[in-house]
Design a protein around this motif. Sequence first.
Motif, PDB file in Angstrom:
ATOM      1  N   LEU A  73      27.757  18.250  32.298  1.00 30.19           N
ATOM      2  CA  LEU A  73      26.697  17.636  33.084  1.00 30.19           C
ATOM      3  C   LEU A  73      26.661  18.134  34.527  1.00 30.19           C
ATOM      4  CD1 LEU A  73      26.959  13.952  31.778  1.00 30.19           C
ATOM      5  CD2 LEU A  73      25.732  15.900  30.802  1.00 30.19           C
ATOM      6  N   THR A  74      27.814  18.370  35.112  1.00 28.05           N
ATOM      7  CA  THR A  74      27.856  18.831  36.501  1.00 28.05           C
ATOM      8  C   THR A  74      27.207  20.205  36.638  1.00 28.05           C
ATOM      9  OG1 THR A  74      29.896  17.579  36.888  1.00 28.05           O
ATOM     10  CG2 THR A  74      29.356  19.327  38.455  1.00 28.05           C
ATOM     11  N   GLU A  75      27.517  21.108  35.728  1.00 28.85           N
ATOM     12  CA  GLU A  75      26.937  22.450  35.774  1.00 28.85           C
ATOM     13  C   GLU A  75      25.431  22.398  35.532  1.00 28.85           C
ATOM     14  OE1 GLU A  75      27.603  26.904  33.813  1.00 28.85           O
ATOM     15  OE2 GLU A  75      28.922  25.240  33.237  1.00 28.85           O
ATOM     16  N   ALA A  76      25.015  21.544  34.600  1.00 25.44           N
ATOM     17  CA  ALA A  76      23.581  21.401  34.334  1.00 25.44           C
ATOM     18  C   ALA A  76      22.850  20.879  35.572  1.00 25.44           C
ATOM     19  CB  ALA A  76      23.363  20.454  33.162  1.00 25.44           C
ATOM     20  N   GLU A  77      23.461  19.930  36.250  1.00 26.67           N
ATOM     21  CA  GLU A  77      22.839  19.363  37.445  1.00 26.67           C
ATOM     22  C   GLU A  77      22.701  20.412  38.544  1.00 26.67           C
ATOM     23  OE1 GLU A  77      23.098  15.152  39.836  1.00 26.67           O
ATOM     24  OE2 GLU A  77      24.971  16.060  39.151  1.00 26.67           O
ATOM     25  N   SER A  78      23.696  21.305  38.658  1.00 25.81           N
ATOM     26  CA  SER A  78      23.638  22.348  39.690  1.00 25.81           C
ATOM     27  C   SER A  78      22.484  23.317  39.440  1.00 25.81           C
ATOM     28  CB  SER A  78      24.964  23.108  39.747  1.00 25.81           C
ATOM     29  OG  SER A  78      25.144  23.911  38.585  1.00 25.81           O
ATOM     30  N   ILE A  79      22.056  23.437  38.187  1.00 24.95           N
ATOM     31  CA  ILE A  79      20.907  24.282  37.865  1.00 24.95           C
ATOM     32  C   ILE A  79      19.603  23.551  38.143  1.00 24.95           C
ATOM     33  CG2 ILE A  79      19.660  25.398  35.953  1.00 24.95           C
ATOM     34  CD1 ILE A  79      22.386  25.946  34.652  1.00 24.95           C
ATOM     35  N   LEU A  80      19.543  22.274  37.767  1.00 29.45           N
ATOM     36  CA  LEU A  80      18.284  21.537  37.830  1.00 29.45           C
ATOM     37  C   LEU A  80      17.876  21.141  39.249  1.00 29.45           C
ATOM     38  CD1 LEU A  80      18.750  19.292  34.671  1.00 29.45           C
ATOM     39  CD2 LEU A  80      17.069  21.124  34.979  1.00 29.45           C
ATOM     40  N   ILE A  81      18.829  20.872  40.119  1.00 28.18           N
ATOM     41  CA  ILE A  81      18.477  20.431  41.479  1.00 28.18           C
ATOM     42  C   ILE A  81      17.621  21.462  42.207  1.00 28.18           C
ATOM     43  CG2 ILE A  81      19.434  19.940  43.772  1.00 28.18           C
ATOM     44  CD1 ILE A  81      21.658  18.359  42.379  1.00 28.18           C
ATOM     45  N   PRO A  82      18.022  22.740  42.279  1.00 30.37           N
ATOM     46  CA  PRO A  82      17.148  23.722  42.945  1.00 30.37           C
ATOM     47  C   PRO A  82      15.854  23.989  42.172  1.00 30.37           C
ATOM     48  CG  PRO A  82      19.080  24.817  42.016  1.00 30.37           C
ATOM     49  CD  PRO A  82      19.325  23.350  41.904  1.00 30.37           C
ATOM     50  N   LEU A  83      15.870  23.819  40.842  1.00 25.75           N
ATOM     51  CA  LEU A  83      14.668  24.059  40.056  1.00 25.75           C
ATOM     52  C   LEU A  83      13.550  23.070  40.411  1.00 25.75           C
ATOM     53  CD1 LEU A  83      15.674  24.926  36.361  1.00 25.75           C
ATOM     54  CD2 LEU A  83      14.678  26.414  38.101  1.00 25.75           C
ATOM     55  N   LYS A  84      13.926  21.858  40.771  1.00 21.41           N
ATOM     56  CA  LYS A  84      12.906  20.865  41.135  1.00 21.41           C
ATOM     57  C   LYS A  84      12.066  21.343  42.311  1.00 21.41           C
ATOM     58  CE  LYS A  84      15.651  16.874  39.688  1.00 21.41           C
ATOM     59  NZ  LYS A  84      16.324  15.638  40.153  1.00 21.41           N
ATOM     60  N   GLU A  85      12.713  22.014  43.257  1.00 20.54           N
ATOM     61  CA  GLU A  85      11.988  22.537  44.425  1.00 20.54           C
ATOM     62  C   GLU A  85      11.188  23.782  44.049  1.00 20.54           C
ATOM     63  OE1 GLU A  85      10.629  22.119  48.162  1.00 20.54           O
ATOM     64  OE2 GLU A  85      12.093  20.791  47.209  1.00 20.54           O
ATOM     65  N   LYS A  86      11.784  24.652  43.244  1.00 15.53           N
ATOM     66  CA  LYS A  86      11.118  25.901  42.858  1.00 15.53           C
ATOM     67  C   LYS A  86       9.850  25.673  42.046  1.00 15.53           C
ATOM     68  CE  LYS A  86      15.220  28.909  42.598  1.00 15.53           C
ATOM     69  NZ  LYS A  86      16.067  29.697  41.667  1.00 15.53           N
ATOM     70  N   THR A  87       9.833  24.607  41.258  1.00 11.57           N
ATOM     71  CA  THR A  87       8.719  24.408  40.332  1.00 11.57           C
ATOM     72  C   THR A  87       7.569  23.597  40.909  1.00 11.57           C
ATOM     73  OG1 THR A  87       9.871  22.476  39.401  1.00 11.57           O
ATOM     74  CG2 THR A  87      10.154  24.587  38.260  1.00 11.57           C
ATOM     75  N   LYS A  88       7.668  23.169  42.158  1.00  8.41           N
ATOM     76  CA  LYS A  88       6.608  22.345  42.747  1.00  8.41           C
ATOM     77  C   LYS A  88       5.225  22.994  42.694  1.00  8.41           C
ATOM     78  CE  LYS A  88       9.182  19.172  45.706  1.00  8.41           C
ATOM     79  NZ  LYS A  88       9.455  18.720  47.083  1.00  8.41           N
ATOM     80  N   PRO A  89       5.099  24.319  42.881  1.00  6.21           N
ATOM     81  CA  PRO A  89       3.761  24.923  42.799  1.00  6.21           C
ATOM     82  C   PRO A  89       3.167  24.916  41.390  1.00  6.21           C
ATOM     83  CG  PRO A  89       5.268  26.336  44.034  1.00  6.21           C
ATOM     84  CD  PRO A  89       6.098  25.298  43.352  1.00  6.21           C
ATOM     85  N   ASN A  90       3.997  24.746  40.361  1.00  4.31           N
ATOM     86  CA  ASN A  90       3.528  24.785  38.975  1.00  4.31           C
ATOM     87  C   ASN A  90       3.785  23.423  38.332  1.00  4.31           C
ATOM     88  OD1 ASN A  90       3.426  25.173  36.077  1.00  4.31           O
ATOM     89  ND2 ASN A  90       3.492  27.378  36.462  1.00  4.31           N
ATOM     90  N   VAL A  91       2.718  22.637  38.169  1.00  3.03           N
ATOM     91  CA  VAL A  91       2.852  21.253  37.722  1.00  3.03           C
ATOM     92  C   VAL A  91       3.507  21.150  36.348  1.00  3.03           C
ATOM     93  CG1 VAL A  91       1.569  19.145  37.157  1.00  3.03           C
ATOM     94  CG2 VAL A  91       0.906  20.512  39.127  1.00  3.03           C
ATOM     95  N   PHE A  92       3.123  22.045  35.432  1.00  2.76           N
ATOM     96  CA  PHE A  92       3.669  21.989  34.082  1.00  2.76           C
ATOM     97  C   PHE A  92       5.163  22.325  34.072  1.00  2.76           C
ATOM     98  CE2 PHE A  92       3.970  24.077  29.704  1.00  2.76           C
ATOM     99  CZ  PHE A  92       4.133  22.875  29.051  1.00  2.76           C
TER     100      PHE A  92
END
Length: 358
Positions: A73-92
Amino acid sequence: MKRTLPVLFFFCFLNLIAQNETPLNEIDQLINASRYDEALAKLNLALSTFRDENTVIGLQNKKAELLIIQGNLTEAESILIPLKEKTKPNVFLQAITLTNSGFLYLNKGRTDVALEQLLEAQALFQQSGNSNTKDAARCLSYLGSVYNATGKYNQAKDNELAALQIRQKLFGEMSEEVAASYNDLGLVYISTDNDKALEYFDKALPVYEKMHGKEHPKIAIANTNMGIAYRNLELYGDAIINFETALGIWKKIYPGGHPNEALVLSALGKTHIEMKEPGSAQEYYRKALIIFEKSYNGKHPDIAATLNQLGVLKLAESKYDSALHDFQKAIIANATKFTSSAVSSNPQVNEFYNGYVL
Protein backbone atom coordinates in the motif's frame (compact mmCIF):
# COMPACT_ATOMS: atom_id res chain seq x y z
CA MET A 1 -14.90 -9.24 6.80
CA LYS A 2 -16.94 -6.32 5.54
CA ARG A 3 -14.21 -3.89 6.45
CA THR A 4 -11.87 -5.36 4.33
CA LEU A 5 -13.68 -6.02 1.50
CA PRO A 6 -11.11 -7.57 0.44
CA VAL A 7 -12.66 -8.12 -3.31
CA LEU A 8 -9.89 -7.67 -6.05
CA PHE A 9 -10.56 -7.11 -9.79
CA PHE A 10 -8.42 -5.54 -12.54
CA PHE A 11 -9.39 -3.72 -15.70
CA CYS A 12 -7.20 -2.59 -18.60
CA PHE A 13 -7.20 0.95 -19.90
CA LEU A 14 -7.70 0.00 -23.55
CA ASN A 15 -9.91 3.05 -24.06
CA LEU A 16 -6.87 5.20 -23.25
CA ILE A 17 -4.08 3.25 -24.95
CA ALA A 18 -4.34 1.30 -28.18
CA GLN A 19 -3.90 -2.42 -27.67
CA ASN A 20 -1.05 -2.62 -30.16
CA GLU A 21 0.91 0.16 -28.44
CA THR A 22 1.37 -1.23 -24.95
CA PRO A 23 1.23 -4.68 -23.32
CA LEU A 24 -1.66 -3.76 -21.01
CA ASN A 25 -3.92 -6.47 -22.36
CA GLU A 26 -1.22 -9.07 -21.71
CA ILE A 27 -0.58 -7.56 -18.28
CA ASP A 28 -4.27 -7.88 -17.40
CA GLN A 29 -4.19 -11.53 -18.44
CA LEU A 30 -1.18 -12.15 -16.21
CA ILE A 31 -2.92 -10.42 -13.30
CA ASN A 32 -6.09 -12.44 -13.79
CA ALA A 33 -3.95 -15.60 -13.75
CA SER A 34 -2.30 -14.44 -10.46
CA ARG A 35 1.09 -14.17 -12.17
CA TYR A 36 1.76 -10.92 -10.36
CA ASP A 37 5.56 -10.88 -10.54
CA GLU A 38 5.48 -11.30 -14.32
CA ALA A 39 2.84 -8.60 -14.62
CA LEU A 40 4.90 -6.20 -12.52
CA ALA A 41 8.02 -6.91 -14.59
CA LYS A 42 6.16 -6.12 -17.82
CA LEU A 43 4.74 -2.95 -16.30
CA ASN A 44 8.18 -1.75 -15.26
CA LEU A 45 9.57 -2.53 -18.71
CA ALA A 46 6.74 -0.62 -20.38
CA LEU A 47 7.22 2.35 -18.05
CA SER A 48 10.89 2.49 -19.07
CA THR A 49 9.94 2.31 -22.76
CA PHE A 50 6.98 4.62 -23.38
CA ARG A 51 7.15 8.41 -23.20
CA ASP A 52 3.62 9.59 -24.10
CA GLU A 53 2.22 11.18 -20.93
CA ASN A 54 -1.24 9.61 -21.10
CA THR A 55 0.28 6.20 -21.81
CA VAL A 56 2.58 6.54 -18.80
CA ILE A 57 -0.32 7.62 -16.58
CA GLY A 58 -2.30 4.57 -17.66
CA LEU A 59 0.63 2.29 -16.88
CA GLN A 60 1.25 3.95 -13.52
CA ASN A 61 -2.40 3.54 -12.56
CA LYS A 62 -2.22 -0.12 -13.47
CA LYS A 63 0.95 -0.55 -11.42
CA ALA A 64 -0.66 1.13 -8.40
CA GLU A 65 -3.69 -1.16 -8.76
CA LEU A 66 -1.46 -4.24 -8.85
CA LEU A 67 0.55 -3.09 -5.83
CA ILE A 68 -2.64 -2.58 -3.82
CA ILE A 69 -3.73 -6.11 -4.63
CA GLN A 70 -0.34 -7.40 -3.49
CA GLY A 71 -0.68 -5.48 -0.23
CA ASN A 72 2.11 -2.98 -1.04
CA LEU A 73 0.00 0.00 0.00
CA THR A 74 2.80 2.45 0.76
CA GLU A 75 4.40 2.01 -2.66
CA ALA A 76 1.02 2.30 -4.37
CA GLU A 77 0.31 5.52 -2.50
CA SER A 78 3.66 6.99 -3.59
CA ILE A 79 2.56 6.49 -7.21
CA LEU A 80 -0.99 7.80 -6.84
CA ILE A 81 -0.28 11.02 -4.93
CA PRO A 82 1.64 12.74 -7.78
CA LEU A 83 -0.77 11.26 -10.35
CA LYS A 84 -3.66 13.20 -8.82
CA GLU A 85 -1.91 16.45 -9.73
CA LYS A 86 -0.76 15.25 -13.16
CA THR A 87 -4.23 14.17 -14.25
CA LYS A 88 -6.09 17.39 -13.40
CA PRO A 89 -6.14 18.57 -17.06
CA ASN A 90 -7.78 15.28 -18.13
CA VAL A 91 -11.07 14.67 -16.29
CA PHE A 92 -11.38 11.02 -17.30
CA LEU A 93 -7.79 10.16 -16.30
CA GLN A 94 -8.30 11.94 -13.00
CA ALA A 95 -11.46 9.91 -12.37
CA ILE A 96 -9.50 6.69 -12.91
CA THR A 97 -6.71 7.87 -10.60
CA LEU A 98 -9.18 8.86 -7.89
CA THR A 99 -10.87 5.46 -8.23
CA ASN A 100 -7.54 3.75 -7.55
CA SER A 101 -6.91 6.16 -4.68
CA GLY A 102 -10.28 5.23 -3.21
CA PHE A 103 -9.37 1.56 -3.59
CA LEU A 104 -6.10 2.24 -1.78
CA TYR A 105 -7.72 3.95 1.20
CA LEU A 106 -10.42 1.30 1.36
CA ASN A 107 -7.63 -1.27 1.81
CA LYS A 108 -5.94 0.97 4.40
CA GLY A 109 -9.15 1.04 6.42
CA ARG A 110 -9.66 4.77 5.82
CA THR A 111 -13.25 4.51 4.66
CA ASP A 112 -13.76 8.25 5.19
CA VAL A 113 -11.02 9.19 2.71
CA ALA A 114 -12.02 6.37 0.35
CA LEU A 115 -15.59 7.68 0.21
CA GLU A 116 -14.41 11.21 -0.53
CA GLN A 117 -12.12 10.06 -3.36
CA LEU A 118 -14.68 7.72 -4.93
CA LEU A 119 -17.53 10.23 -4.86
CA GLU A 120 -15.27 12.74 -6.60
CA ALA A 121 -14.30 10.09 -9.16
CA GLN A 122 -17.96 9.23 -9.79
CA ALA A 123 -18.76 12.89 -10.46
CA LEU A 124 -15.82 13.16 -12.88
CA PHE A 125 -16.92 10.05 -14.79
CA GLN A 126 -20.31 11.71 -15.27
CA GLN A 127 -18.74 15.04 -16.19
CA SER A 128 -16.52 13.41 -18.83
CA GLY A 129 -19.38 11.42 -20.36
CA ASN A 130 -17.91 8.09 -19.21
CA SER A 131 -20.44 7.05 -16.58
CA ASN A 132 -21.25 3.76 -18.37
CA THR A 133 -17.69 2.51 -18.80
CA LYS A 134 -15.93 -0.40 -17.11
CA ASP A 135 -13.87 2.12 -15.12
CA ALA A 136 -17.02 3.83 -13.83
CA ALA A 137 -18.43 0.42 -12.86
CA ARG A 138 -15.27 -0.29 -10.87
CA CYS A 139 -15.74 3.02 -9.05
CA LEU A 140 -19.35 2.10 -8.22
CA SER A 141 -18.30 -1.31 -6.92
CA TYR A 142 -15.73 0.28 -4.58
CA LEU A 143 -18.35 2.78 -3.40
CA GLY A 144 -20.57 -0.18 -2.59
CA SER A 145 -17.74 -1.71 -0.56
CA VAL A 146 -17.24 1.53 1.38
CA TYR A 147 -20.95 1.84 2.18
CA ASN A 148 -21.05 -1.84 3.16
CA ALA A 149 -18.06 -1.38 5.47
CA THR A 150 -19.79 1.52 7.22
CA GLY A 151 -23.15 -0.21 7.63
CA LYS A 152 -25.04 1.73 4.94
CA TYR A 153 -26.42 -1.38 3.31
CA ASN A 154 -29.09 0.19 1.09
CA GLN A 155 -26.56 2.56 -0.47
CA ALA A 156 -24.12 -0.34 -0.83
CA LYS A 157 -26.74 -2.42 -2.66
CA ASP A 158 -27.70 0.46 -4.97
CA ASN A 159 -24.10 1.04 -6.05
CA GLU A 160 -23.35 -2.65 -6.53
CA LEU A 161 -26.51 -3.10 -8.62
CA ALA A 162 -25.54 -0.09 -10.75
CA ALA A 163 -22.09 -1.61 -11.34
CA LEU A 164 -23.70 -4.96 -12.20
CA GLN A 165 -25.98 -3.40 -14.83
CA ILE A 166 -23.07 -1.66 -16.57
CA ARG A 167 -21.00 -4.85 -16.58
CA GLN A 168 -23.88 -6.98 -17.90
CA LYS A 169 -24.25 -4.61 -20.85
CA LEU A 170 -20.52 -4.41 -21.56
CA PHE A 171 -19.38 -7.98 -20.91
CA GLY A 172 -22.38 -10.30 -20.82
CA GLU A 173 -23.67 -12.57 -18.08
CA MET A 174 -20.90 -15.19 -18.15
CA SER A 175 -18.03 -12.78 -17.58
CA GLU A 176 -15.51 -12.23 -14.84
CA GLU A 177 -16.72 -8.66 -14.36
CA VAL A 178 -20.34 -9.72 -13.78
CA ALA A 179 -19.14 -12.45 -11.42
CA ALA A 180 -17.30 -9.74 -9.47
CA SER A 181 -20.56 -7.83 -9.04
CA TYR A 182 -22.38 -10.96 -7.88
CA ASN A 183 -19.63 -11.48 -5.31
CA ASP A 184 -19.92 -7.87 -4.13
CA LEU A 185 -23.70 -8.13 -3.81
CA GLY A 186 -23.27 -11.31 -1.80
CA LEU A 187 -21.06 -9.39 0.61
CA VAL A 188 -23.77 -6.77 1.08
CA TYR A 189 -26.42 -9.40 1.83
CA ILE A 190 -24.18 -11.20 4.36
CA SER A 191 -25.23 -8.50 6.83
CA THR A 192 -28.96 -8.92 6.26
CA ASP A 193 -29.86 -12.17 4.44
CA ASN A 194 -27.29 -14.98 4.36
CA ASP A 195 -29.37 -17.26 2.13
CA LYS A 196 -29.56 -14.46 -0.44
CA ALA A 197 -25.81 -13.88 -0.07
CA LEU A 198 -25.13 -17.54 -0.85
CA GLU A 199 -27.27 -17.29 -3.97
CA TYR A 200 -25.01 -14.53 -5.29
CA PHE A 201 -21.81 -16.35 -4.30
CA ASP A 202 -23.10 -19.47 -6.06
CA LYS A 203 -23.48 -17.40 -9.24
CA ALA A 204 -19.94 -16.05 -9.04
CA LEU A 205 -17.98 -19.17 -8.08
CA PRO A 206 -18.63 -21.31 -11.23
CA VAL A 207 -17.52 -18.43 -13.47
CA TYR A 208 -14.27 -18.04 -11.55
CA GLU A 209 -13.61 -21.79 -11.57
CA LYS A 210 -14.24 -22.00 -15.32
CA MET A 211 -11.80 -19.16 -15.99
CA HIS A 212 -9.11 -19.80 -13.39
CA GLY A 213 -9.38 -23.33 -12.07
CA LYS A 214 -9.62 -24.00 -8.35
CA GLU A 215 -6.45 -22.27 -7.02
CA HIS A 216 -6.84 -18.56 -7.65
CA PRO A 217 -7.33 -15.48 -5.43
CA LYS A 218 -10.92 -15.04 -6.60
CA ILE A 219 -11.69 -18.64 -5.67
CA ALA A 220 -10.19 -17.92 -2.24
CA ILE A 221 -12.27 -14.78 -1.84
CA ALA A 222 -15.47 -16.55 -2.88
CA ASN A 223 -14.78 -19.39 -0.43
CA THR A 224 -14.10 -16.93 2.37
CA ASN A 225 -17.35 -15.11 1.73
CA MET A 226 -19.32 -18.36 1.54
CA GLY A 227 -17.69 -19.45 4.80
CA ILE A 228 -18.92 -16.31 6.55
CA ALA A 229 -22.46 -16.88 5.29
CA TYR A 230 -22.40 -20.51 6.47
CA ARG A 231 -21.06 -19.44 9.86
CA ASN A 232 -23.83 -16.88 10.21
CA LEU A 233 -26.28 -19.71 9.49
CA GLU A 234 -24.51 -21.76 12.22
CA LEU A 235 -23.37 -24.35 9.67
CA TYR A 236 -19.90 -24.44 11.17
CA GLY A 237 -18.59 -27.53 9.41
CA ASP A 238 -19.36 -26.02 6.00
CA ALA A 239 -17.86 -22.72 7.10
CA ILE A 240 -14.57 -24.34 8.18
CA ILE A 241 -14.30 -26.29 4.90
CA ASN A 242 -14.65 -23.04 2.92
CA PHE A 243 -12.20 -21.14 5.13
CA GLU A 244 -9.59 -23.90 4.97
CA THR A 245 -9.91 -23.99 1.16
CA ALA A 246 -9.31 -20.25 1.00
CA LEU A 247 -6.40 -20.45 3.45
CA GLY A 248 -4.64 -23.06 1.35
CA ILE A 249 -4.91 -20.90 -1.76
CA TRP A 250 -3.53 -17.78 -0.04
CA LYS A 251 -0.60 -19.69 1.45
CA LYS A 252 0.31 -21.07 -1.95
CA ILE A 253 0.12 -17.69 -3.70
CA TYR A 254 1.72 -15.64 -0.89
CA PRO A 255 4.04 -17.91 1.11
CA GLY A 256 5.30 -14.85 2.99
CA GLY A 257 1.84 -13.89 4.22
CA HIS A 258 -0.86 -11.50 2.97
CA PRO A 259 -3.68 -9.51 4.64
CA ASN A 260 -6.26 -11.72 2.92
CA GLU A 261 -4.73 -14.78 4.59
CA ALA A 262 -4.99 -12.97 7.92
CA LEU A 263 -8.66 -12.22 7.24
CA VAL A 264 -9.33 -15.93 6.78
CA LEU A 265 -7.45 -16.75 9.99
CA SER A 266 -9.59 -14.17 11.81
CA ALA A 267 -12.71 -15.70 10.31
CA LEU A 268 -11.62 -19.11 11.60
CA GLY A 269 -10.98 -17.54 15.00
CA LYS A 270 -14.51 -16.17 15.15
CA THR A 271 -15.92 -19.52 14.02
CA HIS A 272 -14.17 -21.33 16.87
CA ILE A 273 -15.46 -18.75 19.36
CA GLU A 274 -19.01 -19.53 18.23
CA MET A 275 -18.19 -23.23 18.54
CA LYS A 276 -17.15 -22.62 22.18
CA GLU A 277 -13.49 -23.41 21.47
CA PRO A 278 -11.64 -20.34 22.81
CA GLY A 279 -8.19 -21.96 22.80
CA SER A 280 -8.33 -22.64 19.07
CA ALA A 281 -9.82 -19.21 18.46
CA GLN A 282 -6.97 -17.51 20.29
CA GLU A 283 -4.38 -19.36 18.21
CA TYR A 284 -6.00 -18.29 14.94
CA TYR A 285 -6.20 -14.67 16.07
CA ARG A 286 -2.53 -14.68 17.08
CA LYS A 287 -1.52 -15.95 13.64
CA ALA A 288 -3.72 -13.30 11.99
CA LEU A 289 -2.22 -10.54 14.14
CA ILE A 290 1.34 -11.39 13.07
CA ILE A 291 0.42 -11.05 9.39
CA PHE A 292 -1.66 -7.89 9.88
CA GLU A 293 1.11 -6.14 11.83
CA LYS A 294 3.68 -7.08 9.21
CA SER A 295 1.44 -5.87 6.38
CA TYR A 296 0.22 -2.61 7.91
CA ASN A 297 3.12 -1.43 10.08
CA GLY A 298 1.06 -1.38 13.26
CA LYS A 299 -1.74 0.98 12.19
CA HIS A 300 -4.96 -0.46 10.73
CA PRO A 301 -8.49 -1.23 11.96
CA ASP A 302 -7.99 -4.93 11.17
CA ILE A 303 -5.10 -4.97 13.66
CA ALA A 304 -7.35 -3.25 16.19
CA ALA A 305 -10.24 -5.66 15.63
CA THR A 306 -7.92 -8.65 16.09
CA LEU A 307 -6.45 -7.23 19.31
CA ASN A 308 -9.96 -6.55 20.58
CA GLN A 309 -10.89 -10.19 20.03
CA LEU A 310 -7.76 -11.38 21.82
CA GLY A 311 -8.57 -9.03 24.69
CA VAL A 312 -12.11 -10.38 24.97
CA LEU A 313 -10.79 -13.95 25.11
CA LYS A 314 -8.35 -13.02 27.88
CA LEU A 315 -11.10 -11.18 29.74
CA ALA A 316 -13.15 -14.39 29.77
CA GLU A 317 -10.15 -16.10 31.40
CA SER A 318 -9.95 -13.32 34.06
CA LYS A 319 -6.56 -12.21 32.68
CA TYR A 320 -7.45 -8.58 33.24
CA ASP A 321 -4.05 -6.91 32.94
CA SER A 322 -3.27 -8.75 29.71
CA ALA A 323 -6.73 -7.93 28.34
CA LEU A 324 -6.28 -4.23 29.15
CA HIS A 325 -2.94 -4.29 27.36
CA ASP A 326 -4.55 -5.74 24.22
CA PHE A 327 -7.42 -3.24 24.32
CA GLN A 328 -5.00 -0.32 24.62
CA LYS A 329 -2.92 -1.62 21.72
CA ALA A 330 -6.13 -1.93 19.74
CA ILE A 331 -6.95 1.73 20.35
CA ILE A 332 -3.43 2.72 19.26
CA ALA A 333 -3.72 0.64 16.06
CA ASN A 334 -7.03 2.30 15.15
CA ALA A 335 -5.93 5.88 15.91
CA THR A 336 -4.02 7.94 13.37
CA LYS A 337 -1.50 9.55 15.75
CA PHE A 338 -2.21 8.23 19.26
CA THR A 339 0.63 6.12 20.71
CA SER A 340 0.20 6.07 24.50
CA SER A 341 0.35 2.61 26.09
CA ALA A 342 -1.11 3.92 29.37
CA VAL A 343 -4.55 2.39 29.84
CA SER A 344 -5.78 5.64 31.39
CA SER A 345 -5.10 7.50 28.11
CA ASN A 346 -7.38 7.84 25.11
CA PRO A 347 -7.05 9.51 21.69
CA GLN A 348 -9.18 12.45 20.64
CA VAL A 349 -12.75 11.35 19.95
CA ASN A 350 -12.43 12.09 16.21
CA GLU A 351 -9.00 10.48 15.80
CA PHE A 352 -9.67 7.06 14.31
CA TYR A 353 -9.53 4.97 11.14
CA ASN A 354 -12.77 3.11 11.75
CA GLY A 355 -15.34 4.49 14.16
CA TYR A 356 -17.17 1.18 14.57
CA VAL A 357 -13.96 -0.55 15.67
CA LEU A 358 -13.12 2.33 18.02
